[in-house]
Scaffold this active site. Structure first.
Site, PDB file in Angstrom:
ATOM      1  N   LYS A  83     -10.000 -46.814  25.265  1.00 18.31           N
ATOM      2  CA  LYS A  83     -11.131 -47.724  25.065  1.00 18.31           C
ATOM      3  C   LYS A  83     -11.132 -48.707  26.234  1.00 18.31           C
ATOM      4  CE  LYS A  83     -13.000 -50.887  21.522  1.00 18.31           C
ATOM      5  NZ  LYS A  83     -12.786 -51.436  20.153  1.00 18.31           N
ATOM      6  N   SER A 158     -16.570 -50.830  16.860  1.00 16.77           N
ATOM      7  CA  SER A 158     -16.886 -50.926  18.261  1.00 16.77           C
ATOM      8  C   SER A 158     -16.253 -49.827  19.112  1.00 16.77           C
ATOM      9  CB  SER A 158     -16.425 -52.285  18.806  1.00 16.77           C
ATOM     10  OG  SER A 158     -15.011 -52.400  18.716  1.00 16.77           O
ATOM     11  N   SER A 182     -13.138 -51.553  13.587  1.00 19.11           N
ATOM     12  CA  SER A 182     -13.612 -50.818  14.761  1.00 19.11           C
ATOM     13  C   SER A 182     -12.882 -49.538  15.133  1.00 19.11           C
ATOM     14  CB  SER A 182     -13.614 -51.732  15.979  1.00 19.11           C
ATOM     15  OG  SER A 182     -14.743 -52.542  15.941  1.00 19.11           O
TER      16      SER A 182
HETATM   17  N1  GLN Z   1     -17.946 -54.851  13.350  1.00 22.73           N
HETATM   18  C1  GLN Z   1     -17.042 -55.960  13.342  1.00 22.73           C
HETATM   19  C2  GLN Z   1     -17.534 -57.005  14.312  1.00 22.73           C
HETATM   20  O1  GLN Z   1     -18.570 -56.828  14.819  1.00 22.73           O
HETATM   21  C3  GLN Z   1     -15.654 -55.506  13.702  1.00 22.73           C
HETATM   22  C4  GLN Z   1     -15.507 -55.210  15.138  1.00 22.73           C
HETATM   23  C5  GLN Z   1     -14.117 -54.798  15.498  1.00 22.73           C
HETATM   24  O2  GLN Z   1     -13.325 -54.378  14.646  1.00 22.73           O
HETATM   25  N2  GLN Z   1     -13.785 -54.976  16.757  1.00 22.73           N
HETATM   26  O3  GLN Z   1     -16.893 -57.981  14.571  1.00 22.73           O
END
Ligand code: GLN
Length: 491
Positions: A83, A158, A182
């Protein structure tokens, strides 16, 4: 399909590793195959931000030499993608933000280092939501990622690029990070396996910070067995991360033969209420029946503060993000606005032009929540809720071994569908966020399809119970083949 007929790009790491050891394939051949698939197929998905063919082939040649010399391990020569939140020395680390579009890290993240030391070959860096803020991979500066099961839909976020790339067979495994879901949510929406480890199990050193008390890196791959191999190499104490835990790393891949006979599975009443798609619920119920057939017992439990996890998270995470992202000032590294007339204008314009809308929204919410007059009303309150949410899990684990339920309330949604409404988007993580607030480990595994789109089963464990989680996931994958399905067009 017999074992030998499975094409190389669909084989598990374990199977590819056996072939490398037997000399029936080389690491160079694997790297060439996956690079070619990325070249052919990724234009449809946009799952990679950066691909590094020359470095990858060079590393593969070195891996082949180690294999020939008999000094290799189970991950030597296996391709991988990171990532684009993990710092990689000499290779751009953008965090999918204009702010870091030109940032070349001077060092490797500990996770990158460890997987390199295990002999894995990095093919490139995957697309993601900007600074890991999002649930659909639509906030990326480099454009959205598409779900290989239906390219008009999102892969989740994400870590959407990592999940889409693995699901499409562009790479056998990838790293991700999970602050509120995410790793698990994109794994669920793309039909693969993803593990968020216990907070502190995997070093955060060199992982661009979003919300430091919640962020945790982890692996995404097709099977629980592969995830176990990867976690074994990623995990462990790191003196450069003061929150990493000094506790021995188990050999997860060797603890996959336990029976689930007698296992007590907690099923949370609050997870089956309003907001959960009824077809997704049916798939989860049927996965639970499968576990019962394997001898597990189901126990209905309550996590009374579940409904407060999303509101608590959307105070704590933005608060930490507003502090962490203060470092992007246009001075030391990252984007700098052109031709400012003063220092103050340089700060303001660099941040205004360098960050996207969702990141700015979080910085503003977090700055507000931490401001003198509101700290007690928001931040302190959210921290208290966080404690209550953690205590709910502690009481639950007094009577159950693991907790199971849906990873996401729906299957993948259409690109653009939730973009205009941040609150609806935030609810995508309603089942995953509490786990981060508590710091627990959880895995998402494929558990069937609704209208051709994958459904993920989330299994939550007690602190440092990754070995059990992986075994429980692996046992399900021994009696089902959801994890072996490939998206049409990417077979
Ligand atoms: N969807 C959540 C957010 O927008 C979690 C994102 C994540 O786990 N990095 O913060």
């Amino acid at each position: 399909m017999t074992h030998n007929e499975i094409p190389l790009h669909k084989k598990s790491i374990a199977a590819l590793s056996a072939m490398l050891q037997q000399g029936t394939v080389t690491s160079v051949a694997l790297v060439e195959l996956f690079l070619e698939r990325i070249h052919q197929l990724d234009p449809q998905l946009n799952s990679f931000i950066t691909v590094i063919p020359e470095q990858a082939l060079q590393q593969a040649r070195a891996a082949d030499q180690r294999i020939a010399a008999g000094t290799s391990g189970p991950l030597t020569g296996i391709p991988l993608a990171h990532k684009d939140i993990f710092c990689t020395e000499g290779i751009r680390t953008s965090c999918a933000s204009r702010m870091l579009d030109n940032f070349i890290a001077p060092y490797d993240a500990t996770v990158v280092n460890r997987l390199h030391a295990a002999g894995m070959i990095v093919l490139g860096k995957t697309n993601m939501d900007e600074f890991a803020m999002g649930s659909s991979n639509e906030t990326s500066f480099y454009g959205p990622v598409r779900n290989p099961w239906d390219v008009t839909r999102v892969p989740g976020g994400s870590s959407g690029g990592s999940a889409a790339a693995v699901a499409a067979g562009l790479v056998p495994a990838a790293t991700g990070t999970d602050t509120g879901g995410s790793i698990r949510q994109p794994a669920a929406l793309c039909g693969i396996t993803g593990l968020k480890p216990t907070y502190g199990r995997v070093s955060r050193y060199g992982m661009v910070a979003f919300a430091s008390s919640l962020d945790q890196g982890g692996p995404l791959a097709r099977t629980a067995q592969d995830v176990a191999l990867l976690l074994g190499a990623m995990a462990g104490f790191d003196e450069r991360d003061s929150t990493s835990v000094d506790r021995p790393v188990e050999n997860y891949a060797q603890h996959l033969s336990g029976s689930v006979d007698g296992l007590t599975i907690g099923v949370v009443n609050e997870h089956f209420g309003e907001g959960l798609d009824s077809n997704v619920a049916a798939r989860i119920e049927s996965a639970l029946r499968e576990y019962e057939r394997l001898g597990a017992k189901i126990r209905r439990i309550s996590l009374p503060h579940s409904a407060l996890s999303v509101p608590a998270y959307y105070v704590v995470a933005p608060a930490e993000c507003s502090s962490n992202l203060a470092r992007y000032d246009g001075v030391r590294y990252g984007y700098r606005a052109e031709g400012p007339s003063s220092l103050e204008e340089m700060y303001k314009r660099s941040r205004a032009e360098g960050f996207g809308a969702e990141v700015k929204r979080r910085i503003m919410i977090g700055t507000y929540a931490l401001s003198a007059g509101y700290y007690d009303a928001y931040y302190l309150k959210a921290q208290k809720l966080r404690r209550l949410i953690g205590e709910d899990f502690n009481s639950a684990f007094a009577s159950v071994d693991v907790i199971m339920g849906p990873t996401s309330p729906t299957v993948s949604f259409k690109l653009g569908e939730k973009l205009a409404d941040p609150v609806t988007m935030y609810l995508s993580d309603i089942f995953t966020i509490a786990v981060n607030l508590a710091g627990l480990p959880a895995i998402s595994i494929p558990a069937g399809f609704v209208d051709g789109l994958p459904v993920g089963l989330q299994i939550i464990g007690n602190y440092f119970d990754e070995a059990r989680l992986l075994n429980v996931a692996h046992q399900y994958q021994q009696v089902t083949d959801w994890h072996e399905q490939a998206p049409p067009g990417f077979e």
